[in-house]
Design a protein around this motif. Sequence first.
Motif, PDB file in Angstrom:
ATOM      1  N   GLU A 107       1.825   1.100  11.334  1.00  0.00           N
ATOM      2  CA  GLU A 107       2.944   1.335  10.429  1.00  0.00           C
ATOM      3  C   GLU A 107       3.552   2.720  10.654  1.00  0.00           C
ATOM      4  O   GLU A 107       2.839   3.681  10.948  1.00  0.00           O
ATOM      5  N   GLU A 157       1.304   5.833  -7.490  1.00  0.00           N
ATOM      6  CA  GLU A 157       1.723   4.480  -7.139  1.00  0.00           C
ATOM      7  C   GLU A 157       0.608   3.669  -6.489  1.00  0.00           C
ATOM      8  O   GLU A 157       0.762   2.464  -6.275  1.00  0.00           O
ATOM      9  N   PRO A 206       5.473  -0.377  -8.449  1.00  0.00           N
ATOM     10  CA  PRO A 206       5.358  -0.785  -7.038  1.00  0.00           C
ATOM     11  C   PRO A 206       5.553   0.413  -6.109  1.00  0.00           C
ATOM     12  O   PRO A 206       6.352   1.307  -6.403  1.00  0.00           O
ATOM     13  N   PRO A 207       4.843   0.470  -5.000  1.00  0.00           N
ATOM     14  CA  PRO A 207       4.987   1.578  -4.063  1.00  0.00           C
ATOM     15  C   PRO A 207       6.428   1.717  -3.590  1.00  0.00           C
ATOM     16  O   PRO A 207       7.073   0.727  -3.247  1.00  0.00           O
ATOM     17  N   THR A 208       6.925   2.939  -3.564  1.00  0.00           N
ATOM     18  CA  THR A 208       8.315   3.181  -3.181  1.00  0.00           C
ATOM     19  C   THR A 208       8.444   3.883  -1.844  1.00  0.00           C
ATOM     20  O   THR A 208       9.552   4.199  -1.413  1.00  0.00           O
ATOM     21  N   PRO A 267       6.586   4.279   2.373  1.00  0.00           N
ATOM     22  CA  PRO A 267       5.620   3.732   3.336  1.00  0.00           C
ATOM     23  C   PRO A 267       4.226   4.316   3.135  1.00  0.00           C
ATOM     24  O   PRO A 267       3.227   3.603   3.273  1.00  0.00           O
ATOM     25  N   LYS A 291       2.476   2.637   0.173  1.00  0.00           N
ATOM     26  CA  LYS A 291       2.078   1.275   0.539  1.00  0.00           C
ATOM     27  C   LYS A 291       0.815   1.283   1.394  1.00  0.00           C
ATOM     28  O   LYS A 291      -0.094   0.476   1.194  1.00  0.00           O
ATOM     29  N   GLN A 319      -2.241   2.564  -0.736  1.00  0.00           N
ATOM     30  CA  GLN A 319      -2.608   1.516  -1.689  1.00  0.00           C
ATOM     31  C   GLN A 319      -3.394   0.406  -0.985  1.00  0.00           C
ATOM     32  O   GLN A 319      -4.433  -0.044  -1.477  1.00  0.00           O
ATOM     33  N   ASP A 320      -2.905  -0.027   0.176  1.00  0.00           N
ATOM     34  CA  ASP A 320      -3.628  -1.044   0.942  1.00  0.00           C
ATOM     35  C   ASP A 320      -5.010  -0.549   1.345  1.00  0.00           C
ATOM     36  O   ASP A 320      -5.999  -1.283   1.256  1.00  0.00           O
ATOM     37  N   ASN A 378       0.451  -4.795   1.136  1.00  0.00           N
ATOM     38  CA  ASN A 378       1.821  -4.474   1.542  1.00  0.00           C
ATOM     39  C   ASN A 378       2.075  -4.642   3.035  1.00  0.00           C
ATOM     40  O   ASN A 378       3.148  -5.106   3.426  1.00  0.00           O
ATOM     41  N   THR A 379       1.103  -4.262   3.846  1.00  0.00           N
ATOM     42  CA  THR A 379       1.305  -4.226   5.293  1.00  0.00           C
ATOM     43  C   THR A 379       0.665  -5.430   5.972  1.00  0.00           C
ATOM     44  O   THR A 379      -0.332  -5.976   5.494  1.00  0.00           O
TER      45      THR A 379
END
Length: 215
Positions: A44, A99, A109-111, A113, A116, A119-120, A185-186
């Motif tokens: 990512e 987040e 929600p993650p805003t 990259p 995200k 969080q993952d 997310n990813t």
Amino acid sequence: MELDDSIQTIREYIKNKHSKDNSGHDYWHIERVVTNTQKILNYEKADRTKALLSAWLHDIGDYKLHNGTDRTKELIYPLLSSLEYPKSFIEDIIKIIKEVSYMGGYNTPPTSPEAKIVQDADRLDAIGAVGIARAFAYGGNKGRVLFDPNEMPTEYTEGTSYQKNTSCTINHFYEKLLKLKDLMNTDIAKKMAQERHSFMQKFLEEFYKETGYDN
């Protein structure tokens, strides 16, 4: 201060803060989340510095570790300021961390990259074999019953009631852990989550079989 130097300082800070934790949020959890973050960053595009620092610091002010009070901003500001990071950068780190939280699935929600990815990375450590071990460690730390067949899982409709949840540890699988696979997310995290999710399902099947509640 160079990134490697600041991360070394932060690592020592985290070791000091989390070394005696027995709730599943110990230093080694933090290190695994950092490792997961590094893996996801291979696939990512994101600000690597922000992602890694957020991974190292994501639990430092978590409400679960501070009697229900979020101390993220209080603890991170002086630490990163002492390492000469600018205010705008520190604000970005704090936002990413806020987040990351689950909050019953009702968090913001993650805003970015970075949010995200972290969080993952954090959620991957909450499922699979490690996730199972952490769930029971946390339940034991909070004095929760292992399993009560008369206590049904709760479907939460907002984050505050989830924070106050005191149900048995087995219910936690249905209230959170089994939901995480579909909340990644990813793409790479989705692939990693699938195997860990399947392992939890097998564990629960065996658990109910051994306890006689498999019918």
